[in-house]
Enzyme design. Structure first.
Site, mmCIF file in Angstrom:
data_model
loop_
_atom_site.group_PDB
_atom_site.id
_atom_site.type_symbol
_atom_site.label_atom_id
_atom_site.label_comp_id
_atom_site.label_asym_id
_atom_site.label_seq_id
_atom_site.Cartn_x
_atom_site.Cartn_y
_atom_site.Cartn_z
ATOM 1 N N ALA A 109 0.804 -1.217 0.000
ATOM 2 C CA ALA A 109 0.000 0.000 0.000
ATOM 3 C C ALA A 109 0.835 1.264 0.000
ATOM 4 C CB ALA A 109 -0.922 0.011 1.235
ATOM 5 N N CYS A 110 2.114 1.179 0.305
ATOM 6 C CA CYS A 110 2.872 2.413 0.481
ATOM 7 C C CYS A 110 4.263 2.287 -0.112
ATOM 8 C CB CYS A 110 2.992 2.763 1.958
ATOM 9 S SG CYS A 110 4.033 1.624 2.887
ATOM 10 N N GLY A 111 4.821 3.448 -0.456
ATOM 11 C CA GLY A 111 6.179 3.473 -0.966
ATOM 12 C C GLY A 111 7.148 4.075 0.024
ATOM 13 N N CYS A 113 6.294 4.425 3.520
ATOM 14 C CA CYS A 113 5.851 4.138 4.881
ATOM 15 C C CYS A 113 7.050 3.790 5.753
ATOM 16 C CB CYS A 113 4.871 2.970 4.887
ATOM 17 S SG CYS A 113 3.404 3.238 3.888
#
Length: 271
Positions: A109-111, A113
């Site tokens: 979901a994140c790059g 995080c």
């Protein structure tokens, strides 16, 4: 991946086969040093590893990486998983910057995080993206998400992956990749195109099926892409970074319309 699902309606339960997107971890190493672990859709792993090294500013060219190989780690059932990619740098090449310090592993979901601080994720681009003289036709820009959608076979089967493409100003898609992680899809497409042309990717457009988030705009800036087209909404940091870097940022791009949040001077005509 084949699975069984149960559809629940008001007056019935229906059991039917289904296909779901695969999500597995991938660890990227340079030599024996781990640089990141992310949750990804298996496939195009070398593009993902190379693209990550480029968009994180750790290498400046695909030629900086001499070889890549899968390390055959073993899963719980004893079978190989191929969830580790090890890259070897070319002779005389060293990483331009160390791997970003993180407090946790990356998810799909994140790059960015878990980065230690916001300053740590503002990776400086080596390129003056704001000076790119490219002009972009509004009609072409508005049609890019549909062109991308036509080349998303995994999404067609599962409905559970993102896609990214790099395109020319006339709308030609140079490379398309899919992944459960929107940032992974961008890394994959950057890695794929970097085998054919050197950075910066001047005069190109990054198209993403997701929202325009900070890490998407940052990756574009680092590899010299002057325009980002997103199907979804932008975030405040994405808009701020696009304005600072001189990137033309489009969001809500669908049905022959879009909103421009930074550098509208490059856009000509109407959609």
């Amino acid at each position: 991946m084949p699975r069984t699902r149960v559809d629940v309606a008001r007056d019935a339960l229906v059991v039917r086969p289904d296909t779901v997107a695969v999500e597995e971890p991938l660890e990227v190493r340079v030599g024996e040093q781990p640089v990141t672990t992310t949750m990804r859709t298996p496939g195009d792993d070398f593009d993902l590893a190379l693209g990550h090294l480029l968009t994180e500013g750790m290498v400046g060219s695909a030629h900086d990486v001499a070889t890549m190989m899968h390390c055959t780690d073993v899963g719980p059932d004893g079978s190989p998983t191929f969830n580790v990619v090890e890259a070897a740098l070319s002779p005389g090449v060293a990483l331009l910057r160390p791997a970003r310090e993180r407090t946790e592993s990356m998810t799909s979901a994140c790059g960015v995080c878990g980065a230690a601080s916001l300053d740590a994720v503002r990776t400086a681009s080596r390129f003056d993206v704001g000076a790119d003289p490219v002009t972009l036709d509004a009609t072409v820009l508005a049609g890019l998400p549909d062109a991308l959608r036509e080349r998303q076979p995994v999404f067609e089967r599962t409905g559970g992956v993102h896609a990214a493409a790099l395109a020319t100003p006339d709308g030609t898609l140079l490379a398309v990749r899919e992944d459960v992680g929107r940032h992974n899809a961008v890394d994959k497409v950057v890695g794929a195109l970097s085998r054919e042309r050197e950075l910066p990717f001047a005069g190109t457009v990054l198209v993403v099926s997701a929202r325009a988030s900070f890490e998407i705009v940052q990756k574009a800036a680092v590899v010299g892409v002057p325009a980002v087209v997103a199907v979804g909404a932008p975030t405040s940091l994405a808009v701020e970074l696009a304005a600072d870097a001189g990137i033309t940022l489009l969001a809500f791009t669908r049905e022959h319309r879009f909103s421009v949040y930074a550098r509208p001077d490059r856009v000509t005509g109407t959609a």
